[in-house]
Design a protein around this motif. Structure first.
Motif, PDB file in Angstrom:
ATOM      1  N   ILE A  48      -9.286  -7.010  -6.276  1.00 41.36           N
ATOM      2  CA  ILE A  48      -9.656  -7.125  -4.712  1.00 41.36           C
ATOM      3  C   ILE A  48     -10.288  -5.694  -4.712  1.00 41.36           C
ATOM      4  O   ILE A  48      -9.984  -4.483  -5.063  1.00 41.36           O
ATOM      5  CB  ILE A  48      -7.869  -7.157  -4.161  1.00 41.36           C
ATOM      6  CG1 ILE A  48      -7.784  -8.045  -4.641  1.00 41.36           C
ATOM      7  CG2 ILE A  48      -8.475  -6.951  -2.868  1.00 41.36           C
ATOM      8  CD1 ILE A  48      -6.213  -8.387  -3.761  1.00 41.36           C
ATOM      9  N   ALA A  73      -3.599  -5.424   0.588  1.00 37.30           N
ATOM     10  CA  ALA A  73      -3.737  -6.140  -0.474  1.00 37.30           C
ATOM     11  C   ALA A  73      -2.801  -6.264  -0.521  1.00 37.30           C
ATOM     12  O   ALA A  73      -1.697  -5.052  -0.659  1.00 37.30           O
ATOM     13  CB  ALA A  73      -4.694  -5.605  -1.096  1.00 37.30           C
ATOM     14  N   ILE A 107      -7.634  -3.354  -7.832  1.00 34.12           N
ATOM     15  CA  ILE A 107      -7.420  -3.053  -6.298  1.00 34.12           C
ATOM     16  C   ILE A 107      -7.553  -1.958  -6.136  1.00 34.12           C
ATOM     17  O   ILE A 107      -7.906  -0.933  -6.420  1.00 34.12           O
ATOM     18  CB  ILE A 107      -6.028  -2.941  -5.362  1.00 34.12           C
ATOM     19  CG1 ILE A 107      -5.223  -4.219  -5.653  1.00 34.12           C
ATOM     20  CG2 ILE A 107      -6.401  -2.643  -4.258  1.00 34.12           C
ATOM     21  CD1 ILE A 107      -3.973  -4.672  -5.253  1.00 34.12           C
ATOM     22  N   GLN A 163      -9.685   0.164  -2.817  1.00 37.02           N
ATOM     23  CA  GLN A 163     -10.050   0.654  -1.373  1.00 37.02           C
ATOM     24  C   GLN A 163     -10.521   1.657  -1.409  1.00 37.02           C
ATOM     25  O   GLN A 163     -10.480   3.047  -1.881  1.00 37.02           O
ATOM     26  CB  GLN A 163      -8.279  -0.035  -1.090  1.00 37.02           C
ATOM     27  CG  GLN A 163      -7.383  -0.516  -1.211  1.00 37.02           C
ATOM     28  CD  GLN A 163      -6.364  -0.923  -0.428  1.00 37.02           C
ATOM     29  OE1 GLN A 163      -5.318   0.307  -0.457  1.00 37.02           O
ATOM     30  NE2 GLN A 163      -5.818  -2.073  -0.146  1.00 37.02           N
ATOM     31  N   ALA A 214      -1.654  -0.893  -0.424  1.00 40.24           N
ATOM     32  CA  ALA A 214      -1.524  -2.497  -1.309  1.00 40.24           C
ATOM     33  C   ALA A 214      -0.009  -1.817  -2.230  1.00 40.24           C
ATOM     34  O   ALA A 214      -0.043  -0.838  -2.556  1.00 40.24           O
ATOM     35  CB  ALA A 214      -2.252  -1.149  -2.324  1.00 40.24           C
ATOM     36  N   ILE A 223      -4.553   1.010  -9.283  1.00 44.74           N
ATOM     37  CA  ILE A 223      -4.888   1.014  -7.758  1.00 44.74           C
ATOM     38  C   ILE A 223      -5.775   1.961  -7.847  1.00 44.74           C
ATOM     39  O   ILE A 223      -4.978   3.041  -8.194  1.00 44.74           O
ATOM     40  CB  ILE A 223      -3.914   1.185  -7.171  1.00 44.74           C
ATOM     41  CG1 ILE A 223      -2.876  -0.312  -7.077  1.00 44.74           C
ATOM     42  CG2 ILE A 223      -3.962   1.591  -5.259  1.00 44.74           C
ATOM     43  CD1 ILE A 223      -1.659   0.059  -6.845  1.00 44.74           C
TER      44      ILE A 223
END
Length: 409
Positions: free
Chosen positions: A218, A227, A240, A242, A249, A262
């Motif tokens: 993502i 997410a 993930i 971002q 997240a 992440i």
């Protein structure tokens, strides 16, 4: 005589105009190697194509407003192409079969406002491609079988996409560019891949994968993104990324050999990872302000690393099991780190650079080790270890630091 001819001509053109505004096309073909081509220009058009057999092809092109196209293909190796340019368009494609089912291809291209697209495919080696350019679009893809591919591309505002895949070796790719986008992917089986790319504001992404050898990626670039990834099974990977403000997240993994990564770059980010099983790994990297990170791992040989660079950061790691490893790196001020490990062979490392930092580490088990380093002002460290073979090394440099260590056997 001229008046009569003129009246007839006017009646003819009025009839043609009315027909252009209310066209209806219905096509039904049975057999194999059939081809259907429909072109509609105008408003209030409706098209329905039904094909039963092998290797059939349907092509529909609609230009105007309030268009609707429905294509139904049964059996094996059929192709459907729908192109809509206008407002309030709806496209629906159903590709199924009996004993011979699969190898279907569906392509839907919508450009305009308030478009909708529905694709349902049953069998193996099916492919669905949905391209929407405009406002208020949403797409739904359902695939049942093995080796199916789904690609959804949305460019505009208020878009949301839903993909459901049941079987093995599925691929899902969702690309959203715009505002208020929402994407959800559900995959049940083994060896699935999910890729969601959102560029814009107020985006959300939810991925649910059940089985083994799943990959979820993502990527969110924008503001107020959210997410969530849920993976149940073994050998699953979650990534993930971002980049923006106020991102969230959440990752939950249950099984063995799962990995979670992440990466958040921006302000007001929040990350939480929960892993239950064996050989789990978690990595959280936050660069910005007001970041939070929580990791909980239950199982054997877990490893968690949290790196925060910014202001007002907080990290919390809880691991229960054997041979766990936790590391927290914070660079900034007003940072907090809390690590609690219960089990055997745990190691905790915390490094802080700044002021007003706080460290609390509690380990319960055998063979635990703790390393704490603080550099700055108003730092405080409290370490409590209960069990056998504990060792602690603490270093504080600055003003107003406090250290309390309690070790018991």
């Amino acid at each position: 005589m001229k008046k009569l001819v003129l009246t007839a001509a006017i009646a003819f053109f009025m009839t043609a105009a009315a027909s252009a505004q209310s066209n209806v096309d219905t096509t039904s073909q049975t057999g194999f190697l059939h081809s259907s081509t429909t072109t509609q220009t105008g408003s209030f058009n409706t098209n329905t194509v039904t094909q039963a057999g092998l290797s059939n092809t349907s092509e529909v092109e609609q230009m105007g407003t309030s268009n609707m196209a429905t294509t139904s293909q049964a059996n094996f190796s059929s192709e459907s192409y729908i192109s809509q340019d206008g407002d309030s368009n709806i496209a629906s494609v159903t590709q199924t079969g009996g004993f011979l089912s699969g190898d279907h291809l569906s392509e839907i291209d919508q450009e305009g406002d308030e478009n909708e697209a529905y694709v349902m495919q049953a069998g193996d080696e099916n492919e669905s491609d949905i391209d929407q350019d405009g406002d208020g679009n949403w797409a739904s893809v359902s695939q049942d079988g093995d080796d199916n591919d789904s690609d959804v591309d949305q460019d505009g505002d208020g878009n949301w996409a839903m993909v459901s895949q049941d079987g093995d070796d599925h691929d899902s790719d969702i690309d959203q560019d715009g505002d208020d986008n929402y994407a959800m992917v559900t995959q049940d089986g083994d060896d699935h891949d999910s890729d969601i790319d959102q560029d814009g504001d107020d985006n959300e992404a939810i991925v649910s994968q059940t089985g083994e050898d799943h990959d979820s990626d993502i990527d969110q670039d924008g503001d107020e993104n959210y997410a969530m990834v849920t993976q149940v099974g073994d050998d699953n990977d979650s990534d993930i990324d971002q980049d923006g403000d106020e991102n969230d997240a959440i990752v939950s993994q249950d099984g063995e050999d799962n990995d979670s990564d992440i990466d958040q770059d921006g302000d007001g980010n929040y990350a939480m990872v929960t892993q239950i099983g064996e050989d789990n790994e978690s990595d959280i990297d936050q660069d910005g302000n007001n970041n939070d990170a929580f990791v909980m791992q239950v199982g054997d040989e877990n490893e968690s690393i949290i790196e925060q660079d910014g202001n007002g950061n907080m990290a919390d790691i809880t691991q229960t099991g054997d041979e766990n490893f936790a590391e927290v790196l914070q660079d900034g001020f007003l940072n907090e780190a809390t690590v609690s490990q219960t089990g055997d062979g745990n190691i905790g490392e915390i490094g802080q650079d700044g002021f007003s930092n706080e460290v609390m580490l509690m380990q319960t088990g055998d063979g635990n080790e703790s390393y704490s380093i603080q550099d700055g002002w108003f730092n405080s460290a409290s370490v409590s270890q209960t069990g056998d073979d504990h060792m602690h090394t603490g270093t504080q440099i600055g003003n107003g630091n406090s250290l309390t260590v309690t070790q018991s056997n």
